[in-house]
Design an enzyme around this catalytic site. Structure first.
Site, PDB file in Angstrom:
ATOM      1  N   CYS A  73      -3.645  32.204  -2.800  1.00 22.30           N
ATOM      2  CA  CYS A  73      -2.634  31.458  -2.638  1.00 22.30           C
ATOM      3  C   CYS A  73      -2.004  30.117  -1.305  1.00 22.30           C
ATOM      4  O   CYS A  73      -1.464  30.645  -0.436  1.00 22.30           O
ATOM      5  CB  CYS A  73      -1.901  32.625  -2.433  1.00 22.30           C
ATOM      6  SG  CYS A  73      -2.663  34.031  -1.383  1.00 22.30           S
ATOM      7  N   GLY A 116      -6.764  33.460   0.561  1.00 27.78           N
ATOM      8  CA  GLY A 116      -6.234  32.666   1.387  1.00 27.78           C
ATOM      9  C   GLY A 116      -7.211  31.072   1.762  1.00 27.78           C
ATOM     10  O   GLY A 116      -7.483  30.987   2.365  1.00 27.78           O
ATOM     11  N   THR A 117      -7.341  30.704   1.085  1.00 29.16           N
ATOM     12  CA  THR A 117      -7.902  29.762   0.814  1.00 29.16           C
ATOM     13  C   THR A 117      -7.444  28.296   1.968  1.00 29.16           C
ATOM     14  O   THR A 117      -8.819  27.437   2.420  1.00 29.16           O
ATOM     15  CB  THR A 117      -8.471  28.661  -0.360  1.00 29.16           C
ATOM     16  OG1 THR A 117      -6.838  28.391  -0.607  1.00 29.16           O
ATOM     17  CG2 THR A 117      -8.287  29.552  -1.094  1.00 29.16           C
ATOM     18  N   HIS A 121       0.646  -1.328   0.374  1.00 30.50           N
ATOM     19  CA  HIS A 121       0.121   0.083  -0.359  1.00 30.50           C
ATOM     20  C   HIS A 121       1.004   1.551   0.145  1.00 30.50           C
ATOM     21  O   HIS A 121       0.847   2.443  -1.156  1.00 30.50           O
ATOM     22  CB  HIS A 121      -0.709  -0.239   1.262  1.00 30.50           C
ATOM     23  CG  HIS A 121      -1.927   0.705   1.716  1.00 30.50           C
ATOM     24  ND1 HIS A 121      -1.747   2.512   2.066  1.00 30.50           N
ATOM     25  CD2 HIS A 121      -2.916   1.319   0.734  1.00 30.50           C
ATOM     26  CE1 HIS A 121      -2.812   3.354   2.130  1.00 30.50           C
ATOM     27  NE2 HIS A 121      -3.361   2.504   1.046  1.00 30.50           N
TER      28      HIS A 121
HETATM   29  C1  PEP Z   1      -4.481  30.641   3.464  1.00 36.49           C
HETATM   30  O1  PEP Z   1      -4.579  30.715   4.737  1.00 36.49           O
HETATM   31  O2  PEP Z   1      -4.576  30.172   3.094  1.00 36.49           O
HETATM   32  C2  PEP Z   1      -2.759  31.724   3.915  1.00 36.49           C
HETATM   33  C3  PEP Z   1      -1.990  30.606   2.165  1.00 36.49           C
HETATM   34  O3  PEP Z   1      -1.728  31.608   4.503  1.00 36.49           O
HETATM   35  P1  PEP Z   1      -1.774  31.195   5.758  1.00 36.49           P
HETATM   36  O4  PEP Z   1      -1.539  29.679   4.827  1.00 36.49           O
HETATM   37  O5  PEP Z   1       0.065  31.308   6.741  1.00 36.49           O
HETATM   38  O6  PEP Z   1      -2.237  30.617   6.786  1.00 36.49           O
END
Ligand code: PEP
Ligand code: MG
Length: 853
Positions: A807, A742-743, A431
């Site tokens: 990002c 900022g996902t 696996h």
């Molecule tokens: C996010 O929150 O998506 C991000 C890119 O910032 P960090 O991961 O630093 O909180």
């Protein structure tokens, strides 16, 4: 014999393969279709009957096929073989069974033709393979049989009869029915299902089977069998490779029975080319025609009988990721497939394998053990012993190595989060190995010389060294070596083929790809992978440097604004130097710098000894330090005083950072390309936050310009990572040049799901279908995706020119890139090593949408 086709051809599920027969990959499987293509090319292919997916399913369900109609297709004395034919050959299937029809009478005939020894060897192989794969006896039933030849055959038949209480079947039809049934049922087994699903097969993927007449390959002239291909499957370079077993000299003359006749010489000192030059030339020609007409690098499976070539099969050459890329590029360069198709043929996820770092050849290796090198590439990380710990570690941005005795599907989430995997048990197809390769994750399995005490979270090397959670090891998945510490690494080789493919991909792509890069090294990697800028520089990472941490702590301990400003003065030149370096490396490409984001207490020591050290450095009583740490403790720091909230309440930090950015801008622009920095405000949820921070940053910009007597441009933007910022994007956008989603945080806040704790139950959630995927790995198209849609639409409505991007970690995930592209985003930004993956995935999206896919 040709007239016998009627019975079979009238049955749509059991088809004699002719040029016109109705055979398709989605009804009879890829192998059946390929054989038909070879027949159409007039290749000397033995008679073959294809069973459709439906027919095989019925056999698995207990229906007996019309075996008389099938056997009618073949010569009465012919031995037969059955091979799997799944829709996509990569999905595998049960192993082929050869020499069906072998029985006492055939043994006597064959002894006359090929001699006792050879006939007995052939018969023995069939009996044992039938016993293990069809009658399902344990392989160890034959363990004690040392004799080979006729005596080995006798003993094997006796063992078979002892175990089954039945004589070995003599009837070809009876053998064939049993073979078909066992292969049909093996396809439905759990492990076969899991293995093919790991390769992308749908749950209801069908299996076809092909039954082929075997070419005896015996006679006075050169006889033998083998495989040949025109490339090296590891590198993809042009190189005839394969192997050939000659019958002419008898098995003994060839030792183990297999000799590579192209590179190495056989024991007669002759190559296939020398022994049978005509056959060799024919084989090469067949392989070249296959490559051109089937538009693929194929392995030719052949038999030579009295110098005449028979082509049994053509199989897509199994290949490494590196070879797959080279093959696609060369096929396009040779005009066999269009460039776009070459781009479509390379799986973006598979690029990981050739993009990974390797241990530098000159680095000193402190080898703890050598296991099975299951997935290539090398990575250094802190040890973790559970999938949940791996996810928590990844969420903190700390590379980790997942150590397990063996892995199971519950560990897959953890493997996604780890930089490498190490297991005590397993082999190349276990696996961990299969999943590790699929993910392009350096992986060593079967490191059984080490002691794995996963409950105690301890790993003990043979020399007695003990490693615990958080200790640093390096996994070299290319050599199988587990190394202590962090040896120097060599960046992945970006050869011409890679560059060519990427340039074709870039020509198709309609969304930009940037990299998340915090350090000059990251930025250099981003440049090497042709990222179109930095989409996220997390500046706080720059403060964790030991020399700076203490200054940072002093700043946190400062009681007054002026005291704080004084300490920040000392941090300013350090930050400025960081930014100058980044700007220089990026040579005028956009660099998006995020202002300080995490809660301040993350910088404070948590242990007593750490607090004592800080007290010494600051010349304060320990109790003061303890009190300040306690004061800063928050119940829920990720939702507490962090991001823009710090910018509002402790504005000196952002002032210093803005100054460092602007001064670096002027400095870097002096000798290099003009820099237009992007300054990003994190964790915004209200318009007023942006107004306040913007006015201070504008003030700093004006001061720097006045002090230096030089104007410069900059772009101010907002990181959209709270649901409220998405909903109020129309209020926020007018003050900004860009909105970057900022996902990671947005997913956390949309689900109310802690990034650091979700690992504990994520696998249960995915297993039970609550979530289709881990939403931190693949962007949730419905909830988080809807917020992205709302936010981008509302932002663009009031500010049509606003730049939109993602990002979060999702920026490097092909499925998530598809969502961003559909929403018309300008770019995605991902970790540097995922940039090529993102470039290729984005190109494939553009091509398929142009083709209407
Ligand atoms: C996010 O929150 O998506 C991000 C890119 O910032 P960090 O991961 O630093 O909180
Ligand atoms: Mg964030």
């Amino acid at each position: 014999m040709k007239s016998k086709g009627a019975a079979v051809q009238n049955n749509p599920h059991t088809t004699l393969i002719t040029a016109e027969a109705p055979v398709a990959a989605n009804t009879h499987g890829g192998r059946a279709k390929c054989l038909q293509r070879l027949v159409r090319l007039d290749f000397p292919v033995p008679r073959t009957v294809a069973l459709s997916f439906d027919a095989v399913q019925r056999i698995a369900g207990g229906q007996v096929p019309d075996i008389a109609a099938i056997l009618e297709q073949f010569d009465e004395a012919a031995l037969l073989c059955v091979r799997p034919s799944s829709e996509d050959p990569d999905w595998g299937g049960p192993g082929a069974i050869l020499n069906i029809g072998m029985n006492d009478a055939r043994y006597v005939d064959l002894s006359d033709e090929m001699g006792n020894e050879a006939a007995a060897a052939l018969s023995l192989r069939f009996v044992q393979s039938y016993a293990i794969h069809v009658a399902r006896l344990d392989a160890d039933v034959f363990d004690d049989i040392e004799a080979d030849g006729l005596e080995g055959l006798r003993q094997s038949l006796r063992a078979y009869e002892d175990e089954t209480d039945e004589p070995f079947p003599q009837d070809r039809g009876e053998q064939l029915v049993a073979v078909l049934r066992s292969m049909a049922r093996a396809w439905d087994g759990t492990s076969a299902r899991l293995l093919r699903q790991a390769k992308g097969a749908p749950a209801d993927a069908g299996l076809g089977l092909v039954i082929q007449e075997m070419v005896p390959g015996v006679g006075q002239g050169e006889c033998g069998s083998g495989v040949l291909q025109l490339i090296d499957p590891t590198t993809g370079l042009q190189q005839i490779t394969g192997r050939y077993l000659s019958q002419s000299q008898g098995r003994d003359a060839l030792g183990e029975g297999v000799a590579a006749l192209y590179l190495e010489k056989d024991p007669r000192g002759k190559s296939l080319e020398e022994v049978a030059p005509k056959a060799f030339a024919e084989l090469k020609a067949h392989a070249a025609i296959m490559r051109e007409k089937l538009r693929e690098e194929m392995q030719v499976e052949f038999v030579i009988e009295n110098g005449h070539v028979h082509i049994l099969d053509g199989v897509r050459v199994q290949r490494s990721a590196r070879a797959a890329m080279r093959i696609a590029v060369r096929l396009a360069e040779d005009g066999i497939i269009p460039q776009q198709e070459a781009v479509m043929r390379v799986d973006p996820h598979s690029l990981n394998e050739l993009l990974h770092r390797q241990v530098h050849p000159d680095a000193r290796r402190d080898v703890l053990t050598t296991g099975i090198a299951a997935s290539p590439g090398a990575a250094t990380g802190n040890l973790v012993f559970t999938a949940a710990e791996a996810q928590a570690s990844a969420a903190r941005g700390e590379p980790c190595i997942l150590v397990r005795r063996e892995t199971s599907p519950e560990d897959v989430r953890g493997m996604h989060a780890a930089v490498a995997v190490l297991t005590e048990k397993g082999g190349m197809t276990s696996h961990a190995a299969v999943i590790g390769r699929g993910l392009g994750l350096p992986c060593i399995v079967g490191a059984s010389e080490m002691r794995f005490q996963t409950k105690e979270k301890m790993l003990t090397a043979q020399d007695g060294r003990v490693f615990k959670t958080g200790d640093k090891l390096t996994i070299d998945g290319t050599s199988g070596q587990v190394l202590a510490g962090q040896p120097a690494m060599l960046e992945a080789a970006l050869d011409d083929c890679f560059q060519t493919l990427m340039s074709w991909a870039d020509a198709e792509r309609d969304i930009e790809i940037r990299a998340n890069a915090d350090t000059p090294a990251d930025a250099q990697t981003a440049r090497n992978f042709s990222a179109q800028g930095i989409g996220l520089c997390r500046t706080e990472h720059m403060f964790f440097d030991p020399g700076r941490l203490i200054v940072m702590r002093e700043m946190i301990f400062a009681q007054t604004s002026s005291g704080r400003a004084a300490v920040l003065e000392r941090l300013l030149p350090m930050q400025r130097a960081d930014f100058v370096q980044l700007f220089r490396i990026m040579e005028g490409q956009p660099v998006c710098i995020r202002l300080f984001d995490p809660p301040l207490h993350e910088f404070l020591p948590t242990t007593r000894s750490g607090q004592r050290e800080l007290a010494e450095a600051l010349d304060l009583p320990v109790s003061d330090v303890e009190r300040r740490v306690a004061e800063m403790t928050e119940y829920n720091p990720m939702l507490g005083l962090r991001g823009v909230r710090l910018g509002i309440t402790v504005p000196e930090i952002y002032d210093m950072q803005a100054r460092a950015i602007f001064e670096a801008t002027l400095e870097a622009s002096e000798e290099g390309a003009l820099v237009v920095p992007e300054v990003m405000i994190p964790l915004v949820s209200a318009k007023r936050e942006v107004e306040l921070v913007k006015s201070r940053i504008d003030t700093v910009a004006a001061s720097v310009a006045a002090e230096r007597g030089q104007e410069f441009e900059y772009r101010l933007g907002v990181m959209v990572e709270t649901p409220r910022a998405c909903l109020r994007a129309d209020e926020i956008a007018p003050q900004t040049a860009f909105l970057s989603f900022g996902t990671n945080d947005l997913t956390q806040m949309t689900y109310g799901l802690s990034r650091d704790d979700a690992g504990r139950f994520m696998s249960a959630y995915v297993r039970q279908g609550v979530f289709a995927e881990d939403p931190f790995h693949v962007l949730d198209p419905d909830g988080v995706g809807e917020l992205l849609k709302l936010g981008s639409e509302r932002g663009r409505r009031v500010q049509p020119d606003v730049t939109l991007s993602v990002c979060g970690e999702h920026g490097g995930n092909p499925e998530s890139i598809a969502i961003c592209r559909d929403l018309g985003f300008d770019y995605v930004s991902c970790s540097p090593f995922r940039v090529p993956v993102a470039r290729l995935a984005a190109a494939q999206l553009a091509i398929s949408s142009r083709l209407g896919g």
